[in-house]
Motif scaffolding. Structure first.
Motif, PDB file in Angstrom:
ATOM      1  N   ALA A 102       1.797   5.827   3.430  1.00 22.83           N
ATOM      2  CA  ALA A 102       3.074   5.387   4.072  1.00 22.83           C
ATOM      3  C   ALA A 102       2.938   4.443   5.013  1.00 22.83           C
ATOM      4  CB  ALA A 102       3.721   6.730   4.603  1.00 22.83           C
ATOM      5  N   ARG A 103       1.863   4.504   5.804  1.00 22.15           N
ATOM      6  CA  ARG A 103       1.391   3.416   6.817  1.00 22.15           C
ATOM      7  C   ARG A 103       1.165   2.177   6.195  1.00 22.15           C
ATOM      8  NH1 ARG A 103      -3.447   5.063   9.713  1.00 22.15           N
ATOM      9  NH2 ARG A 103      -4.522   3.835   8.076  1.00 22.15           N
ATOM     10  N   THR A 104       0.276   2.332   4.948  1.00 19.13           N
ATOM     11  CA  THR A 104      -0.243   1.099   4.349  1.00 19.13           C
ATOM     12  C   THR A 104       0.898   0.456   3.577  1.00 19.13           C
ATOM     13  OG1 THR A 104      -2.434   2.299   3.917  1.00 19.13           O
ATOM     14  CG2 THR A 104      -1.722   0.493   2.525  1.00 19.13           C
ATOM     15  N   ILE A 105       1.672   1.016   3.029  1.00 22.03           N
ATOM     16  CA  ILE A 105       3.051   0.599   2.561  1.00 22.03           C
ATOM     17  C   ILE A 105       3.856  -0.192   3.673  1.00 22.03           C
ATOM     18  CG2 ILE A 105       5.371   0.894   1.690  1.00 22.03           C
ATOM     19  CD1 ILE A 105       3.965   3.225   0.064  1.00 22.03           C
ATOM     20  N   TRP A 106       4.028   0.375   4.903  1.00 24.83           N
ATOM     21  CA  TRP A 106       4.597  -0.204   5.842  1.00 24.83           C
ATOM     22  C   TRP A 106       3.643  -1.507   6.196  1.00 24.83           C
ATOM     23  CZ3 TRP A 106       2.585  -2.231  10.505  1.00 24.83           C
ATOM     24  CH2 TRP A 106       3.798  -2.482  11.440  1.00 24.83           C
ATOM     25  N   GLU A 107       2.420  -1.664   6.328  1.00 23.00           N
ATOM     26  CA  GLU A 107       1.750  -2.643   6.354  1.00 23.00           C
ATOM     27  C   GLU A 107       1.740  -3.891   5.412  1.00 23.00           C
ATOM     28  OE1 GLU A 107      -2.234  -0.802   6.713  1.00 23.00           O
ATOM     29  OE2 GLU A 107      -1.960  -0.266   8.676  1.00 23.00           O
ATOM     30  N   ILE A 108       1.858  -3.522   4.127  1.00 20.41           N
ATOM     31  CA  ILE A 108       2.010  -4.583   3.191  1.00 20.41           C
ATOM     32  C   ILE A 108       3.322  -5.275   3.339  1.00 20.41           C
ATOM     33  CG2 ILE A 108       2.312  -4.744   0.617  1.00 20.41           C
ATOM     34  CD1 ILE A 108       0.431  -2.560   0.290  1.00 20.41           C
ATOM     35  N   VAL A 109       4.400  -4.153   3.408  1.00 21.04           N
ATOM     36  CA  VAL A 109       5.906  -5.080   3.727  1.00 21.04           C
ATOM     37  C   VAL A 109       5.838  -5.847   4.970  1.00 21.04           C
ATOM     38  CG1 VAL A 109       8.265  -4.299   4.020  1.00 21.04           C
ATOM     39  CG2 VAL A 109       6.807  -3.040   2.267  1.00 21.04           C
ATOM     40  N   GLN A 110       5.295  -5.223   5.929  1.00 29.20           N
ATOM     41  CA  GLN A 110       5.440  -6.097   7.322  1.00 29.20           C
ATOM     42  C   GLN A 110       4.840  -7.492   7.266  1.00 29.20           C
ATOM     43  OE1 GLN A 110       7.654  -5.361   9.832  1.00 29.20           O
ATOM     44  NE2 GLN A 110       7.262  -7.423  10.099  1.00 29.20           N
TER      45      GLN A 110
END
Length: 143
Positions: A102-110
């Motif tokens: 979940a954190r990694t998805i956030w990092e990719i999107v951000q």
């Protein structure tokens, strides 16, 4: 996709966009405490990404829904997550647990949003691993 209810994020942005998607992926958790999850196994993940901002881009979007889907779905669907460069079997902070995914998805999107002229922010990633287990990742507030 079934209608999902996600925990709301308190914010004062003018616009909020939510993108639902699902992807099928395999992973394993390389730690003794993971039990059966040490073995390669798969899930159909359901993700919701919440993005907010005050300004629309030149095409009238906060961010194009299809862009958000491409960032995540094309990267992870029908892949073994452990093989992605963002995960590392030697670093517990980069094991592909649901929390770290979940954190990694956030990092990719951000990372994508950071270069957009209208500067939207990813406020939350909801990631469901099974019908009864999910994680919500919210970064510390930055504005």
């Amino acid at each position: 996709m079934l209608q999902q209810i996600y925990p709301p994020v308190a914010h004062d942005y003018a616009y909020e966009l939510n993108k639902d998607m699902h992807f099928a992926a395999a992973h394993y958790i390389p730690h003794d405490d993971a039990g059966k999850c040490r073995r390669v196994h798969g899930h159909t993940y359901f993700a919701n990404v919440t993005i907010a901002g005050d300004e629309l881009d030149g095409s009238g979007f906060l961010v194009n829904f299809s862009t958000v889907k491409k960032l995540i779905h094309e990267r992870f669907d029908h892949h073994t997550v452990n093989e992605d460069e963002l995960f590392d079997d030697a670093d517990p902070g980069r094991y592909p647990t649901t929390e770290i995914m979940a954190r990694t998805i956030w990092e990719i999107v951000q990372e994508h949003l950071d270069v957009q002229p209208n500067k939207p922010r990813c406020l939350q990633v909801f990631l469901r691993e099974t019908p009864s287990s999910y994680v919500v990742y919210r970064p510390k507030a930055v504005r």
